[in-house]
Enzyme design. Structure first.
Site, PDB file in Angstrom:
ATOM      1  N   GLY A  57       0.816  -1.209   0.000  1.00  0.00           N
ATOM      2  CA  GLY A  57       0.000   0.000   0.000  1.00  0.00           C
ATOM      3  C   GLY A  57       0.847   1.255   0.000  1.00  0.00           C
ATOM      4  O   GLY A  57       0.464   2.284   0.563  1.00  0.00           O
ATOM      5  N   ALA A  58       1.991   1.178  -0.654  1.00  0.00           N
ATOM      6  CA  ALA A  58       2.964   2.272  -0.609  1.00  0.00           C
ATOM      7  C   ALA A  58       2.740   3.316  -1.685  1.00  0.00           C
ATOM      8  O   ALA A  58       3.561   4.214  -1.851  1.00  0.00           O
ATOM      9  CB  ALA A  58       4.384   1.706  -0.720  1.00  0.00           C
ATOM     10  N   ARG A  69       0.398   5.612  -1.790  1.00  0.00           N
ATOM     11  CA  ARG A  69      -0.166   6.886  -1.336  1.00  0.00           C
ATOM     12  C   ARG A  69      -0.231   6.889   0.192  1.00  0.00           C
ATOM     13  O   ARG A  69      -0.002   5.867   0.840  1.00  0.00           O
ATOM     14  CB  ARG A  69      -1.580   7.096  -1.904  1.00  0.00           C
ATOM     15  CG  ARG A  69      -2.550   5.989  -1.541  1.00  0.00           C
ATOM     16  CD  ARG A  69      -3.887   6.141  -2.245  1.00  0.00           C
ATOM     17  NE  ARG A  69      -4.792   5.037  -1.934  1.00  0.00           N
ATOM     18  CZ  ARG A  69      -5.577   4.989  -0.868  1.00  0.00           C
ATOM     19  NH1 ARG A  69      -5.563   5.983   0.013  1.00  0.00           N
ATOM     20  NH2 ARG A  69      -6.370   3.963  -0.653  1.00  0.00           N
ATOM     21  N   ASP A 118      -1.791  -6.993  -6.246  1.00  0.00           N
ATOM     22  CA  ASP A 118      -3.092  -7.071  -5.604  1.00  0.00           C
ATOM     23  C   ASP A 118      -2.934  -8.007  -4.413  1.00  0.00           C
ATOM     24  O   ASP A 118      -2.798  -9.224  -4.569  1.00  0.00           O
ATOM     25  CB  ASP A 118      -4.128  -7.608  -6.588  1.00  0.00           C
ATOM     26  CG  ASP A 118      -5.519  -7.727  -5.980  1.00  0.00           C
ATOM     27  OD1 ASP A 118      -5.660  -7.598  -4.748  1.00  0.00           O
ATOM     28  OD2 ASP A 118      -6.483  -7.962  -6.744  1.00  0.00           O
ATOM     29  N   SER A 143      -5.978  -0.839  13.735  1.00  0.00           N
ATOM     30  CA  SER A 143      -6.732   0.415  13.784  1.00  0.00           C
ATOM     31  C   SER A 143      -7.386   0.583  15.145  1.00  0.00           C
ATOM     32  O   SER A 143      -7.875  -0.391  15.738  1.00  0.00           O
ATOM     33  CB  SER A 143      -7.805   0.456  12.699  1.00  0.00           C
ATOM     34  OG  SER A 143      -8.605   1.615  12.835  1.00  0.00           O
ATOM     35  N   TYR A 153     -14.615  -3.483   8.891  1.00  0.00           N
ATOM     36  CA  TYR A 153     -13.273  -2.927   9.097  1.00  0.00           C
ATOM     37  C   TYR A 153     -12.786  -3.230  10.505  1.00  0.00           C
ATOM     38  O   TYR A 153     -11.657  -3.690  10.709  1.00  0.00           O
ATOM     39  CB  TYR A 153     -13.336  -1.420   8.854  1.00  0.00           C
ATOM     40  CG  TYR A 153     -12.017  -0.693   8.969  1.00  0.00           C
ATOM     41  CD1 TYR A 153     -11.109  -0.701   7.919  1.00  0.00           C
ATOM     42  CD2 TYR A 153     -11.693   0.030  10.112  1.00  0.00           C
ATOM     43  CE1 TYR A 153      -9.906  -0.012   8.002  1.00  0.00           C
ATOM     44  CE2 TYR A 153     -10.498   0.717  10.211  1.00  0.00           C
ATOM     45  CZ  TYR A 153      -9.604   0.696   9.154  1.00  0.00           C
ATOM     46  OH  TYR A 153      -8.412   1.374   9.253  1.00  0.00           O
ATOM     47  N   ALA A 205     -11.882  -6.956  10.864  1.00  0.00           N
ATOM     48  CA  ALA A 205     -10.661  -7.329  10.154  1.00  0.00           C
ATOM     49  C   ALA A 205      -9.423  -6.776  10.853  1.00  0.00           C
ATOM     50  O   ALA A 205      -8.410  -7.468  10.990  1.00  0.00           O
ATOM     51  CB  ALA A 205     -10.725  -6.831   8.709  1.00  0.00           C
ATOM     52  N   LYS A 206      -9.498  -5.536  11.313  1.00  0.00           N
ATOM     53  CA  LYS A 206      -8.337  -4.932  11.953  1.00  0.00           C
ATOM     54  C   LYS A 206      -8.035  -5.572  13.311  1.00  0.00           C
ATOM     55  O   LYS A 206      -6.862  -5.679  13.708  1.00  0.00           O
ATOM     56  CB  LYS A 206      -8.554  -3.427  12.105  1.00  0.00           C
ATOM     57  CG  LYS A 206      -8.438  -2.655  10.788  1.00  0.00           C
ATOM     58  CD  LYS A 206      -7.046  -2.792  10.182  1.00  0.00           C
ATOM     59  CE  LYS A 206      -6.845  -1.893   8.982  1.00  0.00           C
ATOM     60  NZ  LYS A 206      -5.498  -2.020   8.390  1.00  0.00           N
TER      61      LYS A 206
END
Length: 247
Positions: free
Chosen positions: A13-14, A16, A63, A144, A157, A160-161
């Site tokens: 995820g680098a 942005r 992906d 998170s 979310y 999953a986190k």
């Protein structure tokens, strides 16, 4: 400067936001950085920025919900650099994270797991032999605060986190013998659209963080020798939003 000389890092995820800020900082500290992201233009932009600053980077379009692409990406990094010392699992699908518990479908929950803990697990597994060979491997996963506080309407979310945090703690226990540390970062930073309506911050420092100045340095710390005796923990780079709750 030069805290990561001789190291090779993968940042997912680098392309942005927090991922790009992390890749930039690790490269500035001497690491060769593999920039993984789904969007080719974002990969190219991050690599170009690192190289313009005098760093070394390898762009890999990937992906993370596809195991074969994860394995291919790791193989490409090893072919280019011969080692992997640091893995930063930051990528996540931002398009499917909102749902109440009443309305949450199994399909939406599965998408959050596919791009969250399952993807992190697969990337960790693919990197494991090289992290072990490093003798001081580092894994930094992104959890998170949303999962810890049970943020309303973020059901998939949150779930999953929190699974990411469980994965991190378990791997920390199992991989300690291999001298691999595994930790979480729980960020609170401005990564949203500037036009979005965001409530005023209520954390202790009364501000939202920035990827460059507040979150990436936390990742750098966990990736460095300074954090060699820290594993299985959640570092809340959140300005005091969830004081003591992340433990």
């Amino acid at each position: 400067m030069n805290r990561l000389n001789g190291k090779v890092a993968i940042v997912t995820g680098a392309g942005r936001g927090i991922g790009r800020a992390t890749a930039n900082l690790l490269a500035a500290e001497g690491a060769k950085v593999a920039v993984l992201s789904l969007t080719p233009a974002n990969v190219d932009a991050t690599v170009a920025g690192i190289e313009a600053a005098g760093g070394t980077a390898l762009g890999v379009v990937c992906d993370i919900s596809k195991t074969d692409q994860i394995v291919a990406a790791v193989n490409k990094v090893v072919a280019a650099y011969g080692q992997i010392d640091i893995l930063v699992n930051n990528a996540f699908d931002p398009t499917a994270h909102l749902s109440s518990i009443v309305e949450l479908s199994a399909e939406q929950l599965q998408r959050n797991f596919d791009t969250g803990p399952i993807a992190y697990l697969r990337t960790m597994q693919a990197c494991y032999p090289y992290l072990k060979a490093s003798g001081e491997g580092r894994v930094i996963n992104f959890g998170s605060m949303a999962g810890i506080i049970g943020l309303a309407d973020y059901g998939p979310y949150n779930m999953a986190k929190e699974a990411v945090r469980a994965l991190t703690r378990t791997a920390a226990r199992e991989w300690g013998v291999d001298k691999i540390t595994v930790n979480n970062v729980l960020p609170l930073a401005e990564t949203w659209d500037p036009a979005a309506s965001i409530p005023a911050p209520t954390n202790a420092l009364a501000r939202y963080g920035t990827p460059e100045n507040d979150v990436a340095p936390a990742v750098l710390f966990l990736a460095s020798k300074d954090a060699q005796f820290i594993t299985g923990t959640s570092l809340a780079a959140d300005g005091g939003a969830i004081i003591d709750s992340a433990r």
